[in-house]
Design an enzyme around this catalytic site. Structure first.
Site, PDB file in Angstrom:
ATOM      1  N   HIS A   1       1.190   4.519   4.651  1.00  0.00           N
ATOM      2  CA  HIS A   1       0.619   5.271   3.773  1.00  0.00           C
ATOM      3  C   HIS A   1       1.226   6.555   3.705  1.00  0.00           C
ATOM      4  O   HIS A   1       1.558   7.093   2.475  1.00  0.00           O
ATOM      5  CB  HIS A   1      -0.929   5.181   4.030  1.00  0.00           C
TER       6      HIS A   1
ATOM      7  N   SER B   1       0.915  -1.178  -0.073  1.00  0.00           N
ATOM      8  CA  SER B   1      -0.123   0.072   0.088  1.00  0.00           C
ATOM      9  C   SER B   1       0.835   1.215   0.017  1.00  0.00           C
ATOM     10  O   SER B   1       0.656   2.191  -0.728  1.00  0.00           O
ATOM     11  CB  SER B   1      -0.960   0.051   1.097  1.00  0.00           C
TER      12      SER B   1
END
Length: 316
Positions: A200, A148
């Protein structure tokens, strides 16, 4: 397969369906190899190197204090469950199609390698910083896996290289394109509290380092897209006049539909690989149109060398 994977394989089925819908032949080689490798890792094809999440996950405590540097890469390729794999690889398909075609495969592979390493390094740095600043040792113990963070870095690049407009965060919230990754950073954390916020965030920072900071000049001093193209042209006799890539422009249908991002007029040569803000069905239809355009261009612009050979055979 391990017990972790026996809990369900719906994500693998959905990923296979997604690949078939898009068309495996449309996915560039590096992107396809990344998807295949991470799916194989999930299916325990490499148990020696990826035995379990706890054996490859990345935390500042394990990596920095115990010097387990290999986890900077291993953790990014491992996924906790089948749906985690599906959502990440579905995102990689479209980002990879756009960026690999833009940069070409050699540079894209280089970009992925650097982004994977730097996203992990920034993640470790952020957790150490927060652990010391807040005196909260939980940041040092957070152990993350998954691609991610790299995908957030790639999303920054996709947003940067596509026309400004409005995108749909998580598919339903319209936001200006320049804020899309920041909004999704917050929304994903609200929807999935167990997701790694610092992981992230690290990806976004790496993407911004590339488009606004010193990272791109540093990378291009070693390998640049121009170097890759020059090498390719020299070794294949590539002629720009034979390119089969089509140009087109979008029309704004109004409101906040998935095709609302504004686009330059056709003379700007905006490439059809742009997919930002479109649903997967709309992207698939665009892919079919692109394939048809490529076939048409091949008929309209035949290879001149081939024509010369046919003519010589005719007169001989």
């Amino acid at each position: 397969m391990s017990g972790r994977r026996n809990r369900g394989n719906l994500g693998l089925i959905l990923l296979g369906s997604q690949l078939l819908n898009v068309g495996v032949n449309r996915i560039p080689p590096v992107t396809l190899a990344l998807i295949a490798a991470q799916a194989a890792i999930f299916m325990d094809v490499f148990p020696k190197y990826f035995p379990s999440a706890s054996a490859v996950c990345m935390s500042s405590y394990i990596v920095w204090y115990h010097k387990r540097w290999e986890r900077l890469f291993l953790s990014a390729l491992f996924h906790a469950d089948d749906m985690h794999l599906y959502f990440n690889m579905s995102s990689l398909i479209w980002k990879g199609i756009f960026l690999e075609k833009k940069f070409k495969s050699v540079y894209f592979a280089y970009l992925i390698s650097v982004f994977t390493a730097l996203t992990s390094v920034v993640y470790i740095g952020l957790n150490i910083l927060l652990e010391n600043a807040l005196e909260d040792h939980s940041y040092g113990m957070q152990c993350a896996v998954g691609f991610s963070g790299v995908l957030f870095a790639l999303k920054v690049l996709v947003t940067h290289y596509t026309p400004p407009g409005r995108h749909l965060a998580l598919g339903f919230i319209p936001v200006p394109s320049r804020w899309i990754y920041w909004v999704e950073l917050i929304l994903i954390q609200l929807v999935t509290p167990n997701a790694s916020f610092t992981g992230h965030l690290a990806g976004i920072l790496v993407g911004l380092f590339y488009i606004k900071g010193p990272l791109k000049p540093l990378m291009d001093s070693i390998i640049s897209p121009e170097m890759v193209n020059n090498y390719r042209n020299h070794n294949t006799g590539y002629r720009s006049g034979n390119s089969h890539s089509s140009n087109y422009s979008y029309t704004d249908r109004g409101g906040y539909s998935r095709s609302t991002p504004s686009a330059p007029p056709p003379e700007y040569g905006f490439r059809q690989e742009y997919t930002g803000g479109l649903s997967e069905d709309e992207q698939y239809r665009r892919a079919q149109q692109e394939s048809l355009r490529e076939q048409t261009n091949q008929r309209l612009y035949p290879d001149l060398d081939e024509l010369r050979r046919h003519r010589m055979r005719h007169y001989n």
